[in-house]
Design a protein around this motif. Structure first.
Motif, PDB file in Angstrom:
ATOM      1  N   ALA A 206      23.570   9.543  -5.363  1.00  0.00           N
ATOM      2  CA  ALA A 206      23.808   9.499  -6.803  1.00  0.00           C
ATOM      3  C   ALA A 206      25.291   9.633  -7.123  1.00  0.00           C
ATOM      4  CB  ALA A 206      23.018  10.603  -7.495  1.00  0.00           C
ATOM      5  N   MET A 207      26.029  10.294  -6.224  1.00  0.00           N
ATOM      6  CA  MET A 207      27.473  10.474  -6.433  1.00  0.00           C
ATOM      7  C   MET A 207      28.284   9.383  -5.749  1.00  0.00           C
ATOM      8  SD  MET A 207      27.652  14.660  -6.124  1.00  0.00           S
ATOM      9  CE  MET A 207      29.338  14.851  -6.712  1.00  0.00           C
ATOM     10  N   GLY A 208      27.611   8.347  -5.249  1.00  0.00           N
ATOM     11  CA  GLY A 208      28.310   7.157  -4.770  1.00  0.00           C
ATOM     12  C   GLY A 208      28.604   7.107  -3.297  1.00  0.00           C
ATOM     13  N   THR A 209      27.897   7.901  -2.479  1.00  0.00           N
ATOM     14  CA  THR A 209      28.163   7.844  -1.045  1.00  0.00           C
ATOM     15  C   THR A 209      27.251   6.828  -0.360  1.00  0.00           C
ATOM     16  OG1 THR A 209      26.596   9.469  -0.156  1.00  0.00           O
ATOM     17  CG2 THR A 209      28.586  10.327  -1.204  1.00  0.00           C
ATOM     18  N   ASP A 210      27.714   6.338   0.768  1.00  0.00           N
ATOM     19  CA  ASP A 210      26.962   5.387   1.593  1.00  0.00           C
ATOM     20  C   ASP A 210      26.636   6.102   2.902  1.00  0.00           C
ATOM     21  OD1 ASP A 210      25.811   3.030   2.500  1.00  0.00           O
ATOM     22  OD2 ASP A 210      27.718   2.156   3.146  1.00  0.00           O
ATOM     23  N   ILE A 211      25.348   6.309   3.179  1.00  0.00           N
ATOM     24  CA  ILE A 211      24.912   7.116   4.315  1.00  0.00           C
ATOM     25  C   ILE A 211      24.297   6.217   5.376  1.00  0.00           C
ATOM     26  CG2 ILE A 211      23.454   9.025   5.063  1.00  0.00           C
ATOM     27  CD1 ILE A 211      23.415   9.929   2.083  1.00  0.00           C
ATOM     28  N   LEU A 212      24.828   6.283   6.588  1.00  0.00           N
ATOM     29  CA  LEU A 212      24.322   5.473   7.691  1.00  0.00           C
ATOM     30  C   LEU A 212      24.210   6.323   8.950  1.00  0.00           C
ATOM     31  CD1 LEU A 212      26.478   2.251   7.196  1.00  0.00           C
ATOM     32  CD2 LEU A 212      24.046   2.478   6.693  1.00  0.00           C
ATOM     33  N   SER A 213      23.143   6.116   9.702  1.00  0.00           N
ATOM     34  CA  SER A 213      22.981   6.785  10.986  1.00  0.00           C
ATOM     35  C   SER A 213      23.765   6.043  12.065  1.00  0.00           C
ATOM     36  CB  SER A 213      21.501   6.819  11.369  1.00  0.00           C
ATOM     37  OG  SER A 213      21.047   5.506  11.682  1.00  0.00           O
ATOM     38  N   VAL A 214      23.797   6.622  13.257  1.00  0.00           N
ATOM     39  CA  VAL A 214      24.433   5.944  14.390  1.00  0.00           C
ATOM     40  C   VAL A 214      23.738   4.623  14.664  1.00  0.00           C
ATOM     41  CG1 VAL A 214      24.876   6.087  16.877  1.00  0.00           C
ATOM     42  CG2 VAL A 214      25.244   8.095  15.429  1.00  0.00           C
ATOM     43  N   ARG A 215      22.419   4.626  14.683  1.00  0.00           N
ATOM     44  CA  ARG A 215      21.676   3.396  14.964  1.00  0.00           C
ATOM     45  C   ARG A 215      21.922   2.337  13.899  1.00  0.00           C
ATOM     46  NH1 ARG A 215      15.674   5.428  16.497  1.00  0.00           N
ATOM     47  NH2 ARG A 215      16.021   6.688  14.615  1.00  0.00           N
ATOM     48  N   GLN A 216      22.027   2.745  12.655  1.00  0.00           N
ATOM     49  CA  GLN A 216      22.302   1.780  11.591  1.00  0.00           C
ATOM     50  C   GLN A 216      23.703   1.196  11.712  1.00  0.00           C
ATOM     51  OE1 GLN A 216      21.285   4.514   8.435  1.00  0.00           O
ATOM     52  NE2 GLN A 216      19.375   3.425   7.972  1.00  0.00           N
ATOM     53  N   VAL A 217      24.679   2.040  12.041  1.00  0.00           N
ATOM     54  CA  VAL A 217      26.045   1.542  12.238  1.00  0.00           C
ATOM     55  C   VAL A 217      26.085   0.554  13.401  1.00  0.00           C
ATOM     56  CG1 VAL A 217      28.394   2.183  12.904  1.00  0.00           C
ATOM     57  CG2 VAL A 217      27.147   3.566  11.226  1.00  0.00           C
ATOM     58  N   ARG A 218      25.377   0.870  14.481  1.00  0.00           N
ATOM     59  CA  ARG A 218      25.350  -0.041  15.629  1.00  0.00           C
ATOM     60  C   ARG A 218      24.698  -1.365  15.268  1.00  0.00           C
ATOM     61  NH1 ARG A 218      23.630   4.574  20.085  1.00  0.00           N
ATOM     62  NH2 ARG A 218      25.768   5.266  20.528  1.00  0.00           N
ATOM     63  N   ALA A 219      23.649  -1.326  14.477  1.00  0.00           N
ATOM     64  CA  ALA A 219      22.969  -2.567  14.090  1.00  0.00           C
ATOM     65  C   ALA A 219      23.869  -3.436  13.216  1.00  0.00           C
ATOM     66  CB  ALA A 219      21.676  -2.234  13.348  1.00  0.00           C
ATOM     67  N   ILE A 220      24.660  -2.805  12.374  1.00  0.00           N
ATOM     68  CA  ILE A 220      25.564  -3.552  11.488  1.00  0.00           C
ATOM     69  C   ILE A 220      26.771  -4.071  12.262  1.00  0.00           C
ATOM     70  CG2 ILE A 220      27.115  -3.311   9.498  1.00  0.00           C
ATOM     71  CD1 ILE A 220      25.093  -1.222   8.413  1.00  0.00           C
ATOM     72  N   GLY A 221      27.282  -3.274  13.191  1.00  0.00           N
ATOM     73  CA  GLY A 221      28.435  -3.671  13.998  1.00  0.00           C
ATOM     74  C   GLY A 221      29.752  -3.403  13.291  1.00  0.00           C
ATOM     75  N   VAL A 222      30.839  -3.465  14.054  1.00  0.00           N
ATOM     76  CA  VAL A 222      32.161  -3.155  13.508  1.00  0.00           C
ATOM     77  C   VAL A 222      32.531  -4.127  12.392  1.00  0.00           C
ATOM     78  CG1 VAL A 222      34.638  -3.067  14.011  1.00  0.00           C
ATOM     79  CG2 VAL A 222      33.008  -2.022  15.595  1.00  0.00           C
ATOM     80  N   GLU A 223      32.349  -5.423  12.620  1.00  0.00           N
ATOM     81  CA  GLU A 223      32.733  -6.402  11.595  1.00  0.00           C
ATOM     82  C   GLU A 223      31.916  -6.202  10.328  1.00  0.00           C
ATOM     83  OE1 GLU A 223      35.337  -8.376  11.690  1.00  0.00           O
ATOM     84  OE2 GLU A 223      35.773  -7.418  13.631  1.00  0.00           O
ATOM     85  N   GLY A 224      30.638  -5.913  10.487  1.00  0.00           N
ATOM     86  CA  GLY A 224      29.805  -5.656   9.325  1.00  0.00           C
ATOM     87  C   GLY A 224      30.230  -4.398   8.582  1.00  0.00           C
ATOM     88  N   MET A 225      30.625  -3.372   9.315  1.00  0.00           N
ATOM     89  CA  MET A 225      31.076  -2.140   8.680  1.00  0.00           C
ATOM     90  C   MET A 225      32.395  -2.353   7.947  1.00  0.00           C
ATOM     91  SD  MET A 225      28.805   0.144   8.970  1.00  0.00           S
ATOM     92  CE  MET A 225      29.849   1.347   8.147  1.00  0.00           C
ATOM     93  N   LEU A 226      33.262  -3.172   8.509  1.00  0.00           N
ATOM     94  CA  LEU A 226      34.525  -3.457   7.828  1.00  0.00           C
ATOM     95  C   LEU A 226      34.277  -4.148   6.486  1.00  0.00           C
ATOM     96  CD1 LEU A 226      36.753  -4.634  10.815  1.00  0.00           C
ATOM     97  CD2 LEU A 226      36.868  -2.465   9.587  1.00  0.00           C
ATOM     98  N   LYS A 227      33.244  -4.957   6.416  1.00  0.00           N
ATOM     99  CA  LYS A 227      32.901  -5.599   5.143  1.00  0.00           C
ATOM    100  C   LYS A 227      32.238  -4.621   4.184  1.00  0.00           C
ATOM    101  CE  LYS A 227      32.212 -10.112   7.338  1.00  0.00           C
ATOM    102  NZ  LYS A 227      31.213 -11.156   7.721  1.00  0.00           N
TER     103      LYS A 227
END
Length: 315
Positions: A206-227
């Motif tokens: 509600a305060m505008g944070t984006d929460i991701l687990s390790v597995r979610q970050v890995r699924a998105i990948g570095v390039e996806g996280m940069l976007k």
């Protein structure tokens, strides 16, 4: 840094004073004129389980001497870049004044020290200490926003109040989100049994944070996280060493399995540093009493030195 007897002595990693990376120690803060200022924040009164992070700054500094052979920078053959060359300057300011049992007074001293570093135009790199030291660090940026905080951590640290405590290591990112100059937070690595209840996650989102687990970050990948992470604001990195897997970072008060590995974090943070301005770093929760073979302290030192090199190269 000199290297060799003909230059004034053999400056081996295990000799001399263990400043961070064996950078010059600056006792006279008014004389600060450097790209990066290292500040220790040896405070761990905010911990809820295993204490010992008060010794983190000393241990990280000692481990950092492993990477201080004096070869005029660190050549990376993969990037074909020499990082931390003679054109860059890092100084170690020692520690903020910590008042035992006094959270408010200790935090005030940390905040004042970070504000001073910023006033001198240097990049503050703060060695914790428990994660509560992030509270005074981010407060020091008042009037310098907007800033987006990128958090590497196993835990959300978004408790508003617990047992009357509002400035412990479980409250750090909640207090950050309340700051007018913080425009958002990316909370990466959050996993498993957490220190924050469901309502904490709801409040964070509600305060505008984006929460991701390790597995979610890995699924998105570095390039996806940069976007995914905003590119139009300055960045502040807060790195809890328990964001890493305890197989490589056992020396912490609240280890949690399933964490990041070294290159996952370095590549993401280096990618962000290459794209936009990084205005501050804190690395927290290294507790050397729980650290077999100093591997956690070495990880912290290696990550910071490589990250600082990439930030300065991008500039």
């Amino acid at each position: 840094m000199t290297h060799g007897q003909d230059k004034g002595g053999i400056n081996l990693p295990f000799t001399g004073i263990a400043t961070f990376g064996k950078s010059p120690y600056l006792a006279d803060w008014e004389a600060l004129d450097a790209d990066v200022a290292i500040l220790g924040a040896p405070f761990d009164f905010g911990t809820q389980f295993r204490a010992g992070a008060r010794f983190g700054p000393r241990s990280i500094r000692g481990a950092s001497t492993l990477f201080s052979f004096g070869h005029a920078g660190a050549y990376d053959h993969e990037d074909d870049v020499t990082y931390l060359g003679p054109e860059t300057s890092i100084v170690d300011l020692g520690d903020a004044d910590i008042i035992h049992t006094d959270t408010d007074g200790s935090h005030a001293n940390i905040e004042a020290a970070v504000r001073f570093i910023l006033s001198k135009g240097a990049l503050p790199v703060v060695l914790g200490g428990d994660h509560s030291v992030h509270i005074p660090c981010i407060r020091a940026y008042e009037g310098r926003g907007p800033i987006h905080v990128v958090q590497i951590d196993a835990h959300l640290d978004f408790v508003d109040e617990r047992h009357g405590v509002r400035h412990g290591h479980g409250n750090a990112l909640r207090r950050a989100a309340e700051q007018d100059h913080v425009s958002g937070i990316s909370q990466l690595g959050i996993r498993n049994v957490s220190s924050t209840a469901k309502e904490g996650y709801e409040a964070a989102r509600a305060m505008g944070t984006d929460i991701l687990s390790v597995r979610q970050v890995r699924a998105i990948g570095v390039e996806g996280m940069l976007k995914r992470i905003p590119a139009d604001v300055d960045l502040y990195f807060t790195i809890d060493i328990d964001g890493f897997d305890p197989s490589i970072a056992p020396g912490t008060g609240t280890p949690s399995h399933g964490g990041f590995l070294y290159y996952e974090v370095l590549e993401l943070l280096a990618g962000l540093a290459a794209r936009q301005r990084v205005v501050g770093i804190d690395l927290v929760e290294v507790a050397p009493d729980h650290d077999a073979g100093d591997v956690t302290s070495v990880l912290a030192a290696q990550l910071l030195l490589n990250l600082i090199g990439r930030i300065l190269h991008a500039r």
